[in-house]
Design a protein around this motif. Structure first.
Motif, PDB file in Angstrom:
ATOM      1  N   PHE A  46      -3.208  20.287   2.754  1.00 52.31           N
ATOM      2  CA  PHE A  46      -2.799  19.311   3.761  1.00 52.31           C
ATOM      3  C   PHE A  46      -3.726  18.099   3.712  1.00 52.31           C
ATOM      4  O   PHE A  46      -4.877  18.195   3.293  1.00 52.31           O
ATOM      5  N   ASP A  47      -3.226  16.960   4.185  1.00 54.34           N
ATOM      6  CA  ASP A  47      -3.975  15.706   4.079  1.00 54.34           C
ATOM      7  C   ASP A  47      -4.926  15.453   5.241  1.00 54.34           C
ATOM      8  O   ASP A  47      -5.628  14.429   5.258  1.00 54.34           O
ATOM      9  N   CYS A  48      -4.971  16.382   6.203  1.00 54.20           N
ATOM     10  CA  CYS A  48      -5.795  16.144   7.393  1.00 54.20           C
ATOM     11  C   CYS A  48      -7.256  15.909   7.031  1.00 54.20           C
ATOM     12  O   CYS A  48      -7.932  15.052   7.627  1.00 54.20           O
ATOM     13  N   HIS A  49      -7.765  16.656   6.049  1.00 60.34           N
ATOM     14  CA  HIS A  49      -9.190  16.544   5.732  1.00 60.34           C
ATOM     15  C   HIS A  49      -9.546  15.190   5.129  1.00 60.34           C
ATOM     16  O   HIS A  49     -10.700  14.754   5.202  1.00 60.34           O
ATOM     17  N   LEU A  50      -8.563  14.492   4.545  1.00 57.58           N
ATOM     18  CA  LEU A  50      -8.835  13.165   4.000  1.00 57.58           C
ATOM     19  C   LEU A  50      -9.264  12.201   5.107  1.00 57.58           C
ATOM     20  O   LEU A  50     -10.185  11.398   4.940  1.00 57.58           O
ATOM     21  N   PHE A  51      -8.575  12.291   6.243  1.00 60.99           N
ATOM     22  CA  PHE A  51      -8.906  11.416   7.372  1.00 60.99           C
ATOM     23  C   PHE A  51     -10.178  11.886   8.072  1.00 60.99           C
ATOM     24  O   PHE A  51     -10.950  11.062   8.564  1.00 60.99           O
ATOM     25  N   TYR A  52     -10.399  13.191   8.093  1.00 61.31           N
ATOM     26  CA  TYR A  52     -11.628  13.715   8.692  1.00 61.31           C
ATOM     27  C   TYR A  52     -12.845  13.272   7.885  1.00 61.31           C
ATOM     28  O   TYR A  52     -13.869  12.870   8.451  1.00 61.31           O
ATOM     29  N   ARG A  53     -12.726  13.334   6.562  1.00 61.88           N
ATOM     30  CA  ARG A  53     -13.808  12.865   5.700  1.00 61.88           C
ATOM     31  C   ARG A  53     -14.092  11.384   5.938  1.00 61.88           C
ATOM     32  O   ARG A  53     -15.249  10.980   6.111  1.00 61.88           O
ATOM     33  N   ARG A  54     -13.032  10.593   5.921  1.00 62.46           N
ATOM     34  CA  ARG A  54     -13.210   9.157   6.072  1.00 62.46           C
ATOM     35  C   ARG A  54     -13.780   8.813   7.455  1.00 62.46           C
ATOM     36  O   ARG A  54     -14.646   7.934   7.567  1.00 62.46           O
ATOM     37  N   ALA A  55     -13.305   9.473   8.490  1.00 61.19           N
ATOM     38  CA  ALA A  55     -13.789   9.191   9.845  1.00 61.19           C
ATOM     39  C   ALA A  55     -15.284   9.431   9.956  1.00 61.19           C
ATOM     40  O   ALA A  55     -16.019   8.623  10.544  1.00 61.19           O
ATOM     41  N   LEU A 108      -5.419  -0.959   5.267  1.00 62.90           N
ATOM     42  CA  LEU A 108      -6.228  -0.183   4.324  1.00 62.90           C
ATOM     43  C   LEU A 108      -6.691   1.116   4.971  1.00 62.90           C
ATOM     44  O   LEU A 108      -6.756   2.162   4.316  1.00 62.90           O
ATOM     45  N   GLY A 109      -7.015   1.048   6.256  1.00 59.51           N
ATOM     46  CA  GLY A 109      -7.441   2.244   6.968  1.00 59.51           C
ATOM     47  C   GLY A 109      -6.325   3.258   7.141  1.00 59.51           C
ATOM     48  O   GLY A 109      -6.571   4.470   7.122  1.00 59.51           O
ATOM     49  N   ARG A 110      -5.115   2.788   7.313  1.00 59.74           N
ATOM     50  CA  ARG A 110      -3.973   3.693   7.513  1.00 59.74           C
ATOM     51  C   ARG A 110      -3.739   4.588   6.304  1.00 59.74           C
ATOM     52  O   ARG A 110      -3.263   5.718   6.453  1.00 59.74           O
ATOM     53  N   VAL A 111      -4.047   4.092   5.106  1.00 60.44           N
ATOM     54  CA  VAL A 111      -3.764   4.872   3.897  1.00 60.44           C
ATOM     55  C   VAL A 111      -5.028   5.451   3.274  1.00 60.44           C
ATOM     56  O   VAL A 111      -4.982   6.026   2.188  1.00 60.44           O
ATOM     57  N   ASN A 112      -6.181   5.321   3.966  1.00 61.55           N
ATOM     58  CA  ASN A 112      -7.441   5.814   3.404  1.00 61.55           C
ATOM     59  C   ASN A 112      -7.717   5.215   2.037  1.00 61.55           C
ATOM     60  O   ASN A 112      -8.157   5.917   1.104  1.00 61.55           O
ATOM     61  N   ALA A 113      -7.470   3.945   1.867  1.00 61.05           N
ATOM     62  CA  ALA A 113      -7.563   3.309   0.557  1.00 61.05           C
ATOM     63  C   ALA A 113      -8.936   3.546  -0.087  1.00 61.05           C
ATOM     64  O   ALA A 113      -9.964   3.198   0.506  1.00 61.05           O
ATOM     65  N   LEU A 162       0.810  -1.209   0.000  1.00 59.93           N
ATOM     66  CA  LEU A 162       0.000   0.000   0.000  1.00 59.93           C
ATOM     67  C   LEU A 162       0.847   1.265   0.000  1.00 59.93           C
ATOM     68  O   LEU A 162       0.446   2.284  -0.571  1.00 59.93           O
ATOM     69  N   THR A 163       2.004   1.227   0.627  1.00 64.13           N
ATOM     70  CA  THR A 163       2.909   2.380   0.579  1.00 64.13           C
ATOM     71  C   THR A 163       3.316   2.682  -0.852  1.00 64.13           C
ATOM     72  O   THR A 163       3.410   3.846  -1.270  1.00 64.13           O
ATOM     73  N   ASP A 164       3.526   1.618  -1.619  1.00 65.50           N
ATOM     74  CA  ASP A 164       3.931   1.777  -3.022  1.00 65.50           C
ATOM     75  C   ASP A 164       2.752   2.119  -3.925  1.00 65.50           C
ATOM     76  O   ASP A 164       2.879   2.949  -4.828  1.00 65.50           O
ATOM     77  N   ARG A 165       1.585   1.504  -3.667  1.00 65.43           N
ATOM     78  CA  ARG A 165       0.461   1.612  -4.606  1.00 65.43           C
ATOM     79  C   ARG A 165      -0.625   2.608  -4.190  1.00 65.43           C
ATOM     80  O   ARG A 165      -1.495   2.932  -5.010  1.00 65.43           O
ATOM     81  N   CYS A 166      -0.588   3.064  -2.947  1.00 65.01           N
ATOM     82  CA  CYS A 166      -1.651   3.962  -2.497  1.00 65.01           C
ATOM     83  C   CYS A 166      -1.099   5.163  -1.732  1.00 65.01           C
ATOM     84  O   CYS A 166      -1.389   5.350  -0.544  1.00 65.01           O
ATOM     85  N   PRO A 167      -0.289   6.002  -2.405  1.00 65.03           N
ATOM     86  CA  PRO A 167       0.129   7.248  -1.771  1.00 65.03           C
ATOM     87  C   PRO A 167      -1.052   8.215  -1.672  1.00 65.03           C
ATOM     88  O   PRO A 167      -2.135   7.953  -2.225  1.00 65.03           O
ATOM     89  N   THR A 168      -0.853   9.316  -0.991  1.00 72.73           N
ATOM     90  CA  THR A 168      -1.927  10.293  -0.842  1.00 72.73           C
ATOM     91  C   THR A 168      -2.428  10.790  -2.191  1.00 72.73           C
ATOM     92  O   THR A 168      -3.624  11.068  -2.358  1.00 72.73           O
TER      93      THR A 168
END
Length: 374
Positions: A334-343, A78-83, A20-26
């Motif tokens: 910034f990527d913070c909103h990606l996790f806020y959306r998903r949460a 999967l959750g760590r990278v917001n897949a 996932l580090t390789d295939r699912c960056p931000t």
């Protein structure tokens, strides 16, 4: 009892994390958020090729046959990278429903496709605002034809198969519907998290095949949601941990008044509260994983506990990650909103927080009353 994962399962975690580090960056998550695609098809295909989607699906139906513990490990990563992939609807729900109630023919027809990512499945229960329950189901099946409207349906805009709750004379049953068939129309809905899409499905005489026994649909749904709650809890724990790491790293590098902001007591307290919430959620998720993998009678209570705790933790950590970043945390860059959306999206994915809190209270009361009744 030792609730920790085995060395082999930890090796699997490392393998999934590298993949996932390789295939699912931000940038991959943002491409789905900002683009026209409902999910990352290439990533989903890769997850299927690696055997991750079929971890809990038996080998005779095209899966890897590892088990639910391994699927929990994968879900956390999967959750760590917001897949941006439809694992909740297709693997945690549709595949589980087929494994619980499907005939050999139904399993053989759909599970191999779900395990490889060739097809996407979903579970269609709700019919609009309000609590989803057996009494709220209005869709009907007569003569093998389904009529009604379902919304929101996770990944309904891209799914190939829907497992639909609908009424027949015997009560609420579950029905398999090929969404490429006649009598089906779809409409994508706007949500807080477009990386996990939602849709409105309208059925007008769509061919439907019963899944499970007539009138037993809601019993099956309850079992599926309990399993999905535990698997989703691991996704939420992974997201909470990553949000905490982001906040910690920023607190150590951001300087204010000649000091790291992480040295200020208010920020320390915020990070400590995030850590406590994430750790408590992990403990409850592990309890759920044990109950799921062993078929324990504790599963209903464990599922509700994991769901409530993980939802609270992910929302808390995602919100305070933004707070730690200050004004920059609210920006698109910034990527913070990606996790806020998903949460916040996942907080409603299987029913609201209050619904699961009520379930937890009811199930604990029932368990505590059982000895006296005996």
């Amino acid at each position: 009892m030792n609730f920790d994962f085995s060395d082999e399962q930890k090796q699997l975690r490392d393998q999934v994390r590298r993949f996932l580090t390789d295939r699912c960056p931000t940038s991959a998550v943002r491409a789905i958020l900002e683009g026209p695609e409902p999910y990352d098809r290439k990533l989903y295909q890769g997850l299927g090729e690696m055997g991750f989607l079929g971890a809990a699906i038996p080998e005779e139906y095209g899966g890897v046959g590892l088990g639910h513990l391994e699927l929990c490990v994968i879900a956390e990563e999967l959750g760590r990278v917001n897949a941006p992939v439809p694992v909740l609807s297709s693997i945690y729900q549709a595949a589980e429903a087929l494994m619980i109630a499907g005939t050999d023919a139904q399993k053989a027809a759909w599970l191999p496709k779900l395990a490889t990512g060739e097809a996407v499945g979903t579970l269609a229960l709700g019919e609009g605002p309000g609590k989803v329950s057996e009494t709220s189901v209005k869709a009907q099946v007569a003569g093998g034809k389904l009529t009604g409207v379902k919304l929101p349906v996770a990944d309904g805009d891209s799914a190939d198969l829907a497992i639909v709750a609908a009424r027949e004379p015997q009560g609420v049953s579950l029905w398999l519907v090929d969404l490429a068939g006649p009598g089906v129309t779809r409409e994508t809905l706007e949500t807080i998290d477009p990386t996990r899409s939602q849709a409105k499905l309208s059925f007008d005489g769509a061919p439907a095949e019963r899944l499970g026994e007539a009138g037993q649909g809601w019993r099956i749904v309850t079992d599926v949601l309990d399993r999905a709650a535990i698997l989703l809890a691991f996704e939420q724990v992974g997201g909470a941990d990553r949000a905490l790491e982001m906040a910690r790293d920023y607190a150590l590098e951001r300087m204010a008044f000649g000091r790291q902001i992480g040295s200020f007591q208010a920020v320390k307290h915020m990070l400590a509260d995030m850590y406590v919430a994430a750790t408590l959620a992990r403990s409850n998720a592990y309890y759920g994983a044990w109950a799921l993998s062993t078929g324990s009678a504790e599963l209903p209570v464990a599922a509700a506990t994991a769901r409530v705790s993980a939802t609270q933790a992910f929302q808390h950590c995602a919100k305070n990650n933004i707070q730690t970043h200050g004004g920059m945390g609210f920006t698109w860059a910034f990527d913070c909103h990606l996790f806020y959306r998903r949460a916040n999206g996942l907080a409603l994915a299987l029913g609201s927080q209050s619904t699961w809190e009520d379930l937890l209270i009811e199930r604990m009361r029932r368990r505590n009353d059982a000895p006296a009744a005996a």
